[in-house]
Design a protein around this motif. Structure first.
Motif, mmCIF file in Angstrom:
data_model
loop_
_atom_site.group_PDB
_atom_site.id
_atom_site.type_symbol
_atom_site.label_atom_id
_atom_site.label_comp_id
_atom_site.label_asym_id
_atom_site.label_seq_id
_atom_site.Cartn_x
_atom_site.Cartn_y
_atom_site.Cartn_z
ATOM 1 N N LYS A 50 -7.487 3.891 -1.814
ATOM 2 C CA LYS A 50 -6.107 3.643 -1.366
ATOM 3 C C LYS A 50 -5.915 3.928 0.115
ATOM 4 C CE LYS A 50 -4.194 6.635 -4.004
ATOM 5 N NZ LYS A 50 -3.205 7.580 -4.513
ATOM 6 N N SER A 51 -6.471 5.045 0.573
ATOM 7 C CA SER A 51 -6.248 5.422 1.972
ATOM 8 C C SER A 51 -6.824 4.361 2.902
ATOM 9 C CB SER A 51 -6.890 6.777 2.276
ATOM 10 O OG SER A 51 -8.240 6.781 1.875
ATOM 11 N N HIS A 52 -8.008 3.890 2.580
ATOM 12 C CA HIS A 52 -8.662 2.902 3.431
ATOM 13 C C HIS A 52 -7.889 1.584 3.423
ATOM 14 C CE1 HIS A 52 -11.630 1.150 5.848
ATOM 15 N NE2 HIS A 52 -12.326 0.541 4.907
ATOM 16 N N GLN A 53 -7.478 1.173 2.229
ATOM 17 C CA GLN A 53 -6.702 -0.070 2.122
ATOM 18 C C GLN A 53 -5.459 -0.013 2.995
ATOM 19 O OE1 GLN A 53 -5.862 -0.295 -2.065
ATOM 20 N NE2 GLN A 53 -7.931 -0.981 -2.595
ATOM 21 N N LEU A 54 -4.744 1.104 2.886
ATOM 22 C CA LEU A 54 -3.472 1.193 3.621
ATOM 23 C C LEU A 54 -3.686 1.361 5.121
ATOM 24 C CD1 LEU A 54 -0.617 3.227 1.942
ATOM 25 C CD2 LEU A 54 -0.742 0.805 2.485
ATOM 26 N N LEU A 55 -4.712 2.107 5.502
ATOM 27 C CA LEU A 55 -4.969 2.271 6.943
ATOM 28 C C LEU A 55 -5.278 0.910 7.570
ATOM 29 C CD1 LEU A 55 -7.003 5.618 6.953
ATOM 30 C CD2 LEU A 55 -4.752 5.238 8.020
ATOM 31 N N LEU A 56 -5.956 0.051 6.804
ATOM 32 C CA LEU A 56 -6.207 -1.308 7.301
ATOM 33 C C LEU A 56 -4.926 -2.141 7.257
ATOM 34 C CD1 LEU A 56 -9.601 -1.993 5.460
ATOM 35 C CD2 LEU A 56 -9.308 -1.774 7.932
ATOM 36 N N ARG A 57 -4.251 -2.124 6.103
ATOM 37 C CA ARG A 57 -3.069 -2.976 5.934
ATOM 38 C C ARG A 57 -1.955 -2.621 6.911
ATOM 39 N NH1 ARG A 57 -0.391 -2.954 0.517
ATOM 40 N NH2 ARG A 57 1.061 -4.282 1.668
ATOM 41 N N ILE A 114 0.331 -3.553 16.342
ATOM 42 C CA ILE A 114 0.310 -3.046 14.972
ATOM 43 C C ILE A 114 0.051 -4.237 14.043
ATOM 44 C CG2 ILE A 114 1.550 -1.728 13.205
ATOM 45 C CD1 ILE A 114 3.383 -0.647 15.409
ATOM 46 N N PRO A 115 -1.216 -4.632 13.923
ATOM 47 C CA PRO A 115 -1.525 -5.822 13.124
ATOM 48 C C PRO A 115 -1.501 -5.529 11.623
ATOM 49 C CG PRO A 115 -3.540 -4.926 14.057
ATOM 50 C CD PRO A 115 -2.423 -4.020 14.498
ATOM 51 N N THR A 116 -0.324 -5.656 10.997
ATOM 52 C CA THR A 116 -0.222 -5.380 9.558
ATOM 53 C C THR A 116 -0.746 -6.571 8.762
ATOM 54 O OG1 THR A 116 2.047 -6.179 9.554
ATOM 55 C CG2 THR A 116 1.742 -3.810 9.777
ATOM 56 N N LEU A 117 -1.187 -6.277 7.546
ATOM 57 C CA LEU A 117 -1.715 -7.322 6.667
ATOM 58 C C LEU A 117 -0.890 -7.348 5.384
ATOM 59 C CD1 LEU A 117 -5.470 -6.204 6.836
ATOM 60 C CD2 LEU A 117 -4.408 -8.033 8.194
ATOM 61 N N ARG A 118 -0.658 -8.540 4.857
ATOM 62 C CA ARG A 118 0.067 -8.636 3.583
ATOM 63 C C ARG A 118 -0.857 -8.363 2.399
ATOM 64 N NH1 ARG A 118 3.514 -7.000 5.166
ATOM 65 N NH2 ARG A 118 5.000 -7.929 6.573
ATOM 66 N N GLU A 119 -2.097 -8.803 2.524
ATOM 67 C CA GLU A 119 -3.028 -8.707 1.391
ATOM 68 C C GLU A 119 -3.834 -7.406 1.466
ATOM 69 O OE1 GLU A 119 -3.090 -11.120 -0.923
ATOM 70 O OE2 GLU A 119 -1.493 -12.113 0.229
ATOM 71 N N ASP A 128 8.205 0.084 5.555
ATOM 72 C CA ASP A 128 7.739 0.856 4.393
ATOM 73 C C ASP A 128 6.234 1.075 4.465
ATOM 74 O OD1 ASP A 128 10.154 1.300 3.182
ATOM 75 O OD2 ASP A 128 10.065 -0.490 1.920
ATOM 76 N N LEU A 129 5.524 0.029 4.873
ATOM 77 C CA LEU A 129 4.066 0.090 4.953
ATOM 78 C C LEU A 129 3.611 1.162 5.962
ATOM 79 C CD1 LEU A 129 1.638 -1.483 3.804
ATOM 80 C CD2 LEU A 129 1.860 -3.068 5.731
ATOM 81 N N ILE A 130 4.215 1.125 7.146
ATOM 82 C CA ILE A 130 3.835 2.071 8.203
ATOM 83 C C ILE A 130 4.256 3.485 7.821
ATOM 84 C CG2 ILE A 130 4.292 2.712 10.619
ATOM 85 C CD1 ILE A 130 4.578 -0.377 11.132
ATOM 86 N N TYR A 171 4.671 1.330 -1.766
ATOM 87 C CA TYR A 171 5.061 0.464 -0.650
ATOM 88 C C TYR A 171 4.305 0.734 0.642
ATOM 89 C CZ TYR A 171 8.754 -0.195 -4.001
ATOM 90 O OH TYR A 171 9.423 -0.449 -5.165
ATOM 91 N N GLY A 172 3.688 1.886 0.716
ATOM 92 C CA GLY A 172 2.962 2.199 1.943
ATOM 93 C C GLY A 172 2.851 3.694 2.152
ATOM 94 N N PHE A 173 2.693 4.078 3.429
ATOM 95 C CA PHE A 173 2.538 5.499 3.749
ATOM 96 C C PHE A 173 3.854 6.257 3.647
ATOM 97 C CE2 PHE A 173 -1.257 4.033 6.224
ATOM 98 C CZ PHE A 173 -2.182 4.733 5.461
ATOM 99 N N THR A 174 3.733 7.571 3.461
ATOM 100 C CA THR A 174 4.898 8.470 3.471
ATOM 101 C C THR A 174 4.512 9.670 4.341
ATOM 102 O OG1 THR A 174 4.064 9.587 1.489
ATOM 103 C CG2 THR A 174 5.621 7.793 1.134
ATOM 104 N N TRP A 175 4.208 9.406 5.613
ATOM 105 C CA TRP A 175 3.624 10.435 6.490
ATOM 106 C C TRP A 175 4.466 11.700 6.562
ATOM 107 C CZ3 TRP A 175 -1.183 9.690 7.731
ATOM 108 C CH2 TRP A 175 -1.682 8.390 7.891
ATOM 109 N N PRO A 176 3.820 12.858 6.487
ATOM 110 C CA PRO A 176 4.544 14.101 6.759
ATOM 111 C C PRO A 176 4.849 14.208 8.269
ATOM 112 C CG PRO A 176 2.213 14.566 6.325
ATOM 113 C CD PRO A 176 2.403 13.082 6.134
ATOM 114 N N GLN A 177 5.856 14.984 8.596
ATOM 115 C CA GLN A 177 6.323 15.035 9.992
ATOM 116 C C GLN A 177 5.259 15.475 10.991
ATOM 117 O OE1 GLN A 177 10.063 17.188 10.486
ATOM 118 N NE2 GLN A 177 10.596 16.559 8.404
#
Ligand code: ATP
Ligand code: MG
Length: 569
Positions: A21-28, A8-13, A520-522, A460-466
């Motif tokens: 937004k969706s693309h940024q977060l899917l990458l981050r 899970i390679p998360t990015l700070r930037e 929070d990001l995930i 802060y990041g995603f808020t995935w539905p169940q």
């Protein structure tokens, strides 16, 4: 799954080239990576989200009698030549050659392949209706791949095709599919509308698009503020009865208007409302130049024009073509004294013009006192303008508003277009040969992933539905050097998984701040934090979407969690 062992390679930037937004977060958040323009790799979290979406799609397709197949992506040119789309599909079709120099395409859609398959196997009405579907990678060399997964050049689609002996049977399956699509997008937690749409290059007449309402949507939807009417503005009908106001007709007069070219300029210069000006355009409809009229306050809709004239193409004519036809440039065009034989098509609203203004087909001049019927003839009045905010809804209920939408699904009644082209025939009850009547039904599975990602996130990041989340629970061991914390974490991991929760356990030797930020990001629905109170068997539970937190003892965790998840998204 232990987080120390997954990828899970998360990015700070925020990645510089990601524009939505969706693309940024899917990458981050480490869900996807770009390989090249419009082409992506799905990393473990992304793959899990895809699998969840696919599962819902499969369940709903199976429920309406769909049979899953997997058709080839590599398709021989001959099939596309038979349907005529080898030429018509244009540069979006990814073409290649094999070692024998034979032409192939990478499938952007599968009408040809499936029609050929069913043609060769199904010969009698007794085997109909038949619905086949697949979830597969599609290839389209999009002019502007963008917004990450929303418009890729390689993407994942669910495509279904139905074959029928009668129109009624197609209508039935079509309605079932529309309901299945509503179920799918509802289960995915998407804010969507089913809208009346244009059938584009696939052909066929009856068609609906499923649009997720979103500010980054590339399509505009016209919807009623009181009923459930919604249509792509490409298609939205204008239903207004236009008639001229009851005032005397004045004399036609030619006036000098110099450099006043736009409708706004002319309106201001002659002090008339734009609604009393005849806007004159020239379109090339198939190969014919046609004069098209709309009111100055309206815009001509080329798709409606194309449909109204039953044409394949309708494009604005070039400057040279216009000058050759009418003798003047854009800015002074008008419908009066046109050359013989030129077809004139007008929007219905032209009927409301009385003593109006129109170009004189002479640069720098306009006419005033213009009246349709008296001063110029119209070959056909048609509904060819774009609907506008405030227009009455065509279903007679309420007024029109606009919203932006992402097209996530599309259903069509194809009729016999492909069966006729590819000679797909069956024997009917009376022993007569008939072409299959077909429907086709697409969902952009990877685009859906982006649409959910766009809708479910905060600062802060995603808020995935169940239904979509890659894991149900994020179990976090705050300090991995603490035995009590490690022990309780292991116990809870076993407990939660035994109750079928899919758990991501952050067992990494990272600082707590890093773990919480990544968590929070995930954006998994629930976080269970094992910290200092582990010695007393107490954990902190946090709901990602609402931010609510609870302190629960180990023994009550499962019951309370079950209840909590029942009542949240
Ligand atoms: P669009 O107008 O967005 O180009 P389309 O009309 O070409 O879509 P269809 O041929 O109906 O799309 O394909 C079925 C579904 O596949 C669409 O509803 C959409 O969700 C998805 N889709 C189409 N093109 C792409 C793409 N380039 N990337 C991702 N998904 C796509
Ligand atoms: Mg397209």
């Amino acid at each position: 799954m232990k987080q120390s062992k997954t990828f899970i390679p998360t990015l700070r930037e925020v990645p510089a080239d990601a524009d939505v937004k969706s693309h940024q977060l899917l990458l981050r958040a480490g869900f996807i990576r770009q390989s090249t323009s419009g082409v992506y790799s799905y990393l473990p979290l992304g793959k899990k989200v895809l699998a969840n979406i696919e599962k819902i799609v499969r369940e709903e397709m199976d429920a309406v009698g769909g049979n899953e197949v997997l058709l080839p992506a590599l398709q021989q040119a001959e099939l596309w030549q038979e349907s005529g789309r080898w030429e018509h599909y244009g540069p979006e079709l990814m073409r290649l050659k094999d070692r024998h120099n034979r032409d192939f395409a990478l499938g952007p859609t599968h009408e040809e392949v499936i029609t050929a398959l069913v043609r060769d196997e199904v010969k009698s009405y007794k085997k109909l209706p038949l619905t086949l579907y697949q979830i597969q990678t599609k290839f389209r060399d999009e002019k502007r791949p963008r917004f990450g997964l929303l418009r890729g050049r390689e993407f994942i689609m669910k495509d279904a095709y139905s074959f029928h002996a009668t129109q009624e049977s197609l209508d039935e399956t079509y309605d079932d599919m529309v309901q299945a699509y509503k179920n799918i997008f509802t289960r995915l937690g998407l804010n969507f509308r089913a809208v009346i749409a244009d059938s584009g290059s696939i052909g066929g007449k009856d068609t609906h698009e499923f649009m997720v309402l979103s500010e980054i949507g590339e399509d505009t939807i016209a919807y009623s503020d009181t009923s459930d009417y919604a249509a792509n503005i490409e298609m939205a009908e204008v239903k207004v009865d236009y008639s001229a106001p009851d005032v005397d007709m004045t004399e036609l007069q030619k006036v000098e208007t110099l450099d006043q070219k736009t409708i706004e300029d002319v309106a201001a210069f002659l002090e008339v409302p734009a609604s009393n000006i005849v806007k004159t355009l020239v379109f090339k409809v198939d190969e014919e130049l046609v004069v098209v009229l709309a009111r100055g306050d309206h815009e001509v809709n080329d798709i409606k024009l194309k449909h109204a004239l039953d044409a394949e193409t309708a494009e604005l004519a070039t400057d040279e073509e216009i000058v050759e036809l009418l003798g003047s440039h854009i800015g002074s065009l008008g419908p009066i004294k046109l050359p013989v034989g030129v077809k004139v098509v007008a929007d219905h609203a032209i009927k409301s013009i009385r003593n109006g203004v129109a170009g004189a087909n002479e640069d720098g001049y306009h006419y005033t006192g213009v009246n349709p019927g008296r001063d110029f003839a119209v070959d056909a009045y048609e509904d060819i303008r774009f609907i506008q905010v405030g227009d009455p809804s065509p279903d007679g209920e309420g007024t029109i508003k606009f919203a932006e939408g992402i097209e996530v699904g599309h259903v069509f009644k194809l009729g016999t277009k492909y069966s006729e082209a590819l000679n797909g025939m069956f024997l009917d009850e009376n022993g007569r040969n008939q072409p299959f009547i077909m429907g086709c039904y697409g969902i952009g599975v990877s685009r859906v992933m982006a649409a959910v990602a766009e809708q479910y996130q905060d600062a802060y990041g995603f808020t995935w539905p169940q239904q979509v989340t890659p894991y149900d629970v994020h179990l976090i061991t705050v300090n991995t050097k603490d035995d009590a914390q490690n022990e309780l974490s292991e116990d809870l991991y076993k407990l939660l998984t035994s109750y079928r929760y899919d758990v991501l356990h952050d067992d990494r030797k990272e600082r707590a701040g890093v773990k919480f930020a990544d968590s929070d990001l995930i954006g998994l629905p629930v976080r269970v934090t094992v910290g200092k109170k582990a010695v007393d068997g107490i954990v902190e539970v946090k709901v990602r979407q609402t931010g609510e937190t609870f302190e629960w003892a180990k023994e009550e965790l499962i019951d309370r969690l079950n209840n909590l998840l029942k009542t949240t998204n």
